[in-house]
Design an enzyme around this catalytic site. Structure first.
Site, PDB file in Angstrom:
ATOM      1  N   ASP A  32      33.142  95.980  92.413  1.00 36.12           N
ATOM      2  CA  ASP A  32      34.417  95.420  91.926  1.00 36.12           C
ATOM      3  C   ASP A  32      35.571  95.767  92.511  1.00 36.12           C
ATOM      4  OD1 ASP A  32      32.217  95.896  90.480  1.00 36.12           O
ATOM      5  OD2 ASP A  32      33.059  95.523  88.436  1.00 36.12           O
TER       6      ASP A  32
ATOM      7  N   ASP B 149      39.988 100.646  87.786  1.00 30.65           N
ATOM      8  CA  ASP B 149      40.278  99.394  87.675  1.00 30.65           C
ATOM      9  C   ASP B 149      41.880  99.368  87.642  1.00 30.65           C
ATOM     10  OD1 ASP B 149      37.864  98.027  88.105  1.00 30.65           O
ATOM     11  OD2 ASP B 149      37.181  98.416  86.081  1.00 30.65           O
TER      12      ASP B 149
HETATM   13  N1  GLY Z   1      32.689  95.771  85.731  1.00 28.46           N
HETATM   14  C1  GLY Z   1      33.287  94.639  85.832  1.00 28.46           C
HETATM   15  C2  GLY Z   1      32.624  93.384  85.586  1.00 28.46           C
HETATM   16  O1  GLY Z   1      32.055  93.008  84.553  1.00 28.46           O
HETATM   17  O2  GLY Z   1      32.919  92.520  86.309  1.00 28.46           O
END
Ligand code: GLY
Length: 394
Positions: free
Chosen positions: A175, A113
């Site tokens: 994501d 991320d």
């Molecule tokens: N894991 C990323 C979200 O909760 O969108």
């Protein structure tokens, strides 16, 4: 907005409002932006350079800088500061950035991320004023992200934890599409195509393995990390295998639209349009999505305003590129309007949007303000007012 001073002198042209709108802006946009900037400014007094995540009882909790959401608070500060020029907001965002860099020292604590963490912070800051430290930090993050690429499976490894149900060395999640712009930015900045090549191979893999024929998407796919062969789909944060997690759908539509903006590859635009069509169809006339469009009756009591905010900002990105621009723009405008009218948070409570859901399967933070809902709501408003978003190609 007569309380807001404008100080454009420190900004590059790419951070100035661009005339994307035709005709005059609806009056409520200024009112909504005032709501965002006033509440953010007030919150900055208490939160400072810590990292809020969710506000279950009217007050934001705090996560460490390693947590995937830690770029959104400084990102929100950067969005507001870009328009108001307030030195205190800028100072806090800069202090957050230093803490975020500290979190990069341990590669085993860093997950995929890094785009969420660094696009609204280091990259935004560098694009604004050309600061070399911000550039250096964001390039370091891009290198760590690129290093997560599995050359057999063509995926960026998502997580590091040791899972009971899956071998996370082989797991990619939807994501990730939002993290790819960090790689595209790094290629443009260094003139080295490696980062862009990784981003495109990963996006092609998502297109193949995550986007279904009915234009819904799955949250997680597990591969054999040695051979790269697909093992199975996981429900992840969604209701079940085969379901349609609302936020994952929003990440996908927004992420493919961004990938098209960086690459011009028609398959990405087509995917973004199809997924957007699915999202809007599921939403119908509503503003607030149920947390998973395919949750069964017993599990439809949690909502996710963050999915609507992420989708709204993504629809605005899509409207920059699609031949159906007016339709996607109108859908975004109506979503942002609905979020503002129906879900804003009372003055004495923290957060900008009510009713976000962090993790329904773990029953973690249901129907509460979440920092990424707040960030993407503010980003969509900023875009509607003519400013670029922090994830898009500039
Ligand atoms: N894991 C990323 C979200 O909760 O969108």
């Amino acid at each position: 907005m007569d309380t807001e001073s404008r100080n454009p002198s420190a900004r590059t042209d790419s951070q100035q409002p661009q005339s994307r709108e035709s005709g005059s802006l609806p009056a409520w946009l200024d009112e909504a932006w005032m709501y965002v900037s006033t509440k953010t400014r007030e919150l900055a007094g208490r939160i400072g350079d810590s990292f809020p995540h969710a506000a279950p009882n009217g007050k934001y909790d705090e996560e460490p800088p390693q947590w995937w959401t830690s770029g959104f608070w400084p990102g929100l500060l950067n969005l507001v500061e870009r328009e108001t020029g307030e030195p205190e907001l800028r100072r806090i965002a800069a202090a957050c950035e230093v803490k975020l860099e500290d979190a990069l020292r341990d590669a085993e604590q860093v997950d995929h991320d890094l785009g969420f963490l660094w696009l609204p912070t280091g990259v935004a800051s560098y694009r604004r004023d050309g600061g070399r430290e911000s550039r250096r930090r964001a390039l370091l993050a891009a290198n760590l992200l690129a290093a997560r690429f599995n050359v057999q499976g063509h995926y960026l490894r998502a997580w590091n934890f040791e899972g009971q149900e899956m071998d996370t060395r082989g797991v990619a999640i939807i994501d990730s599409m939002m993290n790819l712009p960090l790689l595209h930015w790094a290629s443009e900045e260094t003139q080295d195509p490696r980062f862009r090549q990784v981003a495109m191979l990963h996006a092609d893999m998502v297109l193949k393995h995550f986007v279904r024929h009915d234009h819904s998407v799955c949250h997680a796919v597990e591969f054999d990390p040695e051979t790269g062969m697909k093992i199975k789909e996981h429900g992840g944060q969604g209701f079940a295998q085969g379901s349609a997690w609302a936020r994952g759908t929003a990440w996908a539509l927004h992420g493919f639209a961004l990938s098209y903006g960086y690459t011009g590859k028609p398959q990405y635009l087509d995917a973004a349009e199809r997924i957007a069509g699915f999202f809007l169809e599921q939403l119908g006339q509503q503003v607030l999505p149920v947390w998973d469009f395919r949750a069964d009756e017993e599990h439809r009591g949690a909502w996710d305003s963050s999915a609507a905010a992420i989708a709204a900002s993504g629809l605005l990105e899509l409207s920059r590129h699609s031949t159906q621009s007016a339709m996607f723009h109108e859908a975004a405008l109506s979503l942002v309007h609905g979020l503002y009218k129906q879900l804003r948070v009372a003055d004495d409570q923290e957060g900008l949007l009510q009713k976000g859901t962090v993790h329904y399967p773990q029953r973690r933070h249901l129907n509460v303000p979440i920092i990424y809902g707040d960030y993407f709501f503010a980003e969509a408003l900023a875009k509607l007012r003519g400013y670029p978003g922090f994830f898009e190609h500039q």
